[in-house]
Design a protein around this motif. Structure first.
Motif, PDB file in Angstrom:
ATOM      1  N   MET A   2       1.630  -2.907  -6.130  1.00 12.92           N
ATOM      2  CA  MET A   2       1.047  -1.888  -5.351  1.00 12.92           C
ATOM      3  C   MET A   2      -0.664  -2.219  -5.577  1.00 12.92           C
ATOM      4  O   MET A   2      -1.044  -2.346  -6.658  1.00 12.92           O
ATOM      5  CB  MET A   2       1.269  -0.555  -6.067  1.00 12.92           C
ATOM      6  N   LEU A   3      -1.195  -2.189  -4.555  1.00  8.54           N
ATOM      7  CA  LEU A   3      -2.550  -2.633  -4.487  1.00  8.54           C
ATOM      8  C   LEU A   3      -3.465  -1.517  -3.696  1.00  8.54           C
ATOM      9  O   LEU A   3      -4.626  -1.749  -3.742  1.00  8.54           O
ATOM     10  CB  LEU A   3      -2.753  -4.237  -3.710  1.00  8.54           C
ATOM     11  N   ALA A   4      -2.906  -0.876  -2.980  1.00 11.24           N
ATOM     12  CA  ALA A   4      -3.919  -0.097  -2.091  1.00 11.24           C
ATOM     13  C   ALA A   4      -3.303   1.577  -2.044  1.00 11.24           C
ATOM     14  O   ALA A   4      -2.275   1.825  -1.297  1.00 11.24           O
ATOM     15  CB  ALA A   4      -3.830  -0.666  -0.753  1.00 11.24           C
ATOM     16  N   PRO A   5      -3.546   2.109  -3.199  1.00 11.70           N
ATOM     17  CA  PRO A   5      -3.248   3.656  -3.432  1.00 11.70           C
ATOM     18  C   PRO A   5      -4.225   4.465  -2.522  1.00 11.70           C
ATOM     19  O   PRO A   5      -5.364   4.547  -2.899  1.00 11.70           O
ATOM     20  CB  PRO A   5      -3.110   3.930  -4.796  1.00 11.70           C
ATOM     21  N   GLY A  48       0.819  -1.198   0.003  1.00 12.56           N
ATOM     22  CA  GLY A  48      -0.019   0.169   0.115  1.00 12.56           C
ATOM     23  C   GLY A  48       0.953   1.295  -0.282  1.00 12.56           C
ATOM     24  O   GLY A  48       2.182   1.231   0.248  1.00 12.56           O
ATOM     25  N   ALA A  49       0.170   2.484  -0.202  1.00 11.69           N
ATOM     26  CA  ALA A  49       1.043   3.720  -0.255  1.00 11.69           C
ATOM     27  C   ALA A  49       0.111   4.780  -0.121  1.00 11.69           C
ATOM     28  O   ALA A  49      -1.044   4.816  -0.529  1.00 11.69           O
ATOM     29  CB  ALA A  49       2.061   3.871  -1.467  1.00 11.69           C
ATOM     30  N   ILE A  50       0.312   5.706   0.600  1.00 11.68           N
ATOM     31  CA  ILE A  50      -0.335   7.082   0.655  1.00 11.68           C
ATOM     32  C   ILE A  50       0.517   8.315   0.391  1.00 11.68           C
ATOM     33  O   ILE A  50       1.716   8.251   0.990  1.00 11.68           O
ATOM     34  CB  ILE A  50      -0.841   7.255   2.048  1.00 11.68           C
ATOM     35  N   GLY A  51       0.308   9.027  -0.621  1.00  9.30           N
ATOM     36  CA  GLY A  51       0.997  10.449  -0.817  1.00  9.30           C
ATOM     37  C   GLY A  51       0.048  11.488  -0.094  1.00  9.30           C
ATOM     38  O   GLY A  51      -1.027  11.308   0.021  1.00  9.30           O
ATOM     39  N   MET A  52       0.947  12.479   0.208  1.00  9.24           N
ATOM     40  CA  MET A  52       0.424  13.691   0.770  1.00  9.24           C
ATOM     41  C   MET A  52       0.680  15.016   0.271  1.00  9.24           C
ATOM     42  O   MET A  52       2.121  15.209  -0.099  1.00  9.24           O
ATOM     43  CB  MET A  52       0.568  13.796   2.087  1.00  9.24           C
ATOM     44  N   LEU A  68      -0.879   6.948  -6.992  1.00 11.38           N
ATOM     45  CA  LEU A  68      -1.441   6.468  -8.144  1.00 11.38           C
ATOM     46  C   LEU A  68      -0.451   6.158  -9.282  1.00 11.38           C
ATOM     47  O   LEU A  68      -0.628   5.116  -9.935  1.00 11.38           O
ATOM     48  CB  LEU A  68      -2.532   7.871  -8.953  1.00 11.38           C
ATOM     49  N   SER A  69       0.510   6.898  -9.700  1.00 14.68           N
ATOM     50  CA  SER A  69       1.529   6.571 -10.546  1.00 14.68           C
ATOM     51  C   SER A  69       2.287   5.282 -10.008  1.00 14.68           C
ATOM     52  O   SER A  69       2.825   4.573 -11.050  1.00 14.68           O
ATOM     53  CB  SER A  69       2.577   7.416 -10.656  1.00 14.68           C
ATOM     54  N   MET A  70       2.190   5.009  -8.797  1.00  9.38           N
ATOM     55  CA  MET A  70       3.024   3.831  -8.326  1.00  9.38           C
ATOM     56  C   MET A  70       2.110   2.467  -8.629  1.00  9.38           C
ATOM     57  O   MET A  70       2.660   1.379  -8.605  1.00  9.38           O
ATOM     58  CB  MET A  70       3.285   3.897  -6.876  1.00  9.38           C
ATOM     59  N   MET A  71       0.893   2.760  -9.316  1.00  8.71           N
ATOM     60  CA  MET A  71       0.141   1.666  -9.562  1.00  8.71           C
ATOM     61  C   MET A  71       0.620   0.805 -10.885  1.00  8.71           C
ATOM     62  O   MET A  71       0.085  -0.263 -11.153  1.00  8.71           O
ATOM     63  CB  MET A  71      -1.450   2.047  -9.851  1.00  8.71           C
ATOM     64  N   LEU A  72       1.504   1.596 -11.446  1.00  4.91           N
ATOM     65  CA  LEU A  72       2.210   0.834 -12.543  1.00  4.91           C
ATOM     66  C   LEU A  72       3.125  -0.350 -11.888  1.00  4.91           C
ATOM     67  O   LEU A  72       3.537  -1.060 -12.914  1.00  4.91           O
ATOM     68  CB  LEU A  72       3.248   1.980 -13.321  1.00  4.91           C
ATOM     69  N   GLU A  73       3.522  -0.326 -10.944  1.00 12.50           N
ATOM     70  CA  GLU A  73       4.306  -1.422 -10.272  1.00 12.50           C
ATOM     71  C   GLU A  73       3.113  -2.644  -9.803  1.00 12.50           C
ATOM     72  O   GLU A  73       2.221  -2.195  -8.895  1.00 12.50           O
ATOM     73  CB  GLU A  73       4.992  -0.939  -9.056  1.00 12.50           C
ATOM     74  N   PRO A  74       3.262  -3.782 -10.197  1.00  9.27           N
ATOM     75  CA  PRO A  74       2.209  -4.971 -10.055  1.00  9.27           C
ATOM     76  C   PRO A  74       2.011  -5.159  -8.576  1.00  9.27           C
ATOM     77  O   PRO A  74       0.876  -5.474  -8.162  1.00  9.27           O
ATOM     78  CB  PRO A  74       2.905  -5.840 -10.616  1.00  9.27           C
TER      79      PRO A  74
END
Length: 278
Positions: free
Chosen positions: A148-151, A128-132, A140-146
């Motif tokens: 990543m499941l929880a943006p 998962g990842a959270i940006g602020m 959202l851009s990190m969703m290009l990494e397979p």
């Protein structure tokens, strides 16, 4: 979790500082906890005590937390003059591309690598990842990494010169939308209603691009903590930082509810191998 002063230097002694090199670029990453990995991408001006508090909440919820150092002095409380200087530097940095929609910030490539590394180290279904703020749309851009499941996009502020801009290339956005549909994934977004850096136009653009895969949460300005560091009072000026300085850590407060929703979202996606939607 130990109560700490939010206006004093935080030594981050309960995190392991690691220099991580990915794609030829080395950055400090503060790591703590066990469980599936969550990347907490700090807001400007850096890993403040408020950001560290949120990272600890993520850790206490049962995750391994990775906090990359992207700007500022790690653990430093928010200072007006220092914060302004960091804000100006980040605005002109090619790594973050604060102005101009249509392309992803270059730093997101490094963050995608970090997501892959964290998944390899921690296991589980994914990351998962959270940006602020400045980093708000990076997840959202990190969703290009397979992996990543929880943006989570918390008050995504970039690009600064286009209220409806998304700071992501159209081909990348299309690829992410396809993945969200195929894997039944969602993107969580949070903002305050009167935020001047993350306006309604931006969330409307996310909604148009991602459809019902983008779950929008808009908090009333009255829910924001009025007692904030001078930098946020004089530079930011409006309710903005949903899970850090504008959060009110009291039962029944909308900002604490937002925090708990985010933690539950991470748990839903990262603690099960079956993606059942949300």
């Amino acid at each position: 979790m130990q109560t700490r002063q939010l206006d004093a230097y935080d030594p981050l002694e309960d995190f392991e500082p690691r220099k991580i090199t990915l794609d030829g670029t080395t950055k400090m990453v503060h790591v703590s906890g066990k469980g599936p990995a969550v990347i907490v991408i700090p807001e400007v001006p850096g890993i403040s005590p408020h950001v560290a508090r949120f990272a600890r909440w993520v850790r206490e919820a049962g995750f391994a937390v990775y906090v990359p150092s992207l700007y500022g002095r790690d653990g430093e409380p928010v200072d007006l003059e220092v914060g302004q200087a960091i804000f100006k530097r980040v605005c002109v940095s090619a790594e973050f591309r604060a102005f101009g929609a249509g392309g992803s910030a270059p730093v997101t490539k490094w963050l995608r690598g970090l997501a892959g590394l964290a998944h390899n180290e921690c296991g589980g279904p994914g990351v998962g990842a959270i940006g602020m703020c400045f980093s708000g749309n990076f997840a959202l851009s990190m969703m290009l990494e397979p992996a990543m499941l929880a943006p989570v996009l918390s008050q995504p502020a970039l690009p600064l010169d286009d209220d409806a801009g998304l700071q992501i290339a159209s081909d990348e956005l299309n690829a992410i939308k396809k993945r969200l549909d195929e894997e039944n994934l969602t993107v969580m977004g949070y903002r305050f209603e009167g935020d001047r850096f993350c306006k309604a136009q931006r969330f409307a653009a996310y909604q148009e691009a991602l459809g019902d895969r983008f779950i929008s949460h808009v908090l009333p300005d009255s829910a924001a903590n009025p007692h904030v560091p001078e930098f946020f009072e004089k530079v930011v000026q409006t309710p903005h930082n949903v899970v850090t300085v504008h959060l009110i850590d009291e039962e029944g407060q909308p900002t604490r509810k937002a925090r708990d929703e985010i933690l539950a979202f991470f748990a839903l996606r990262l603690r099960t191998s079956t993606l059942d939607g949300r």
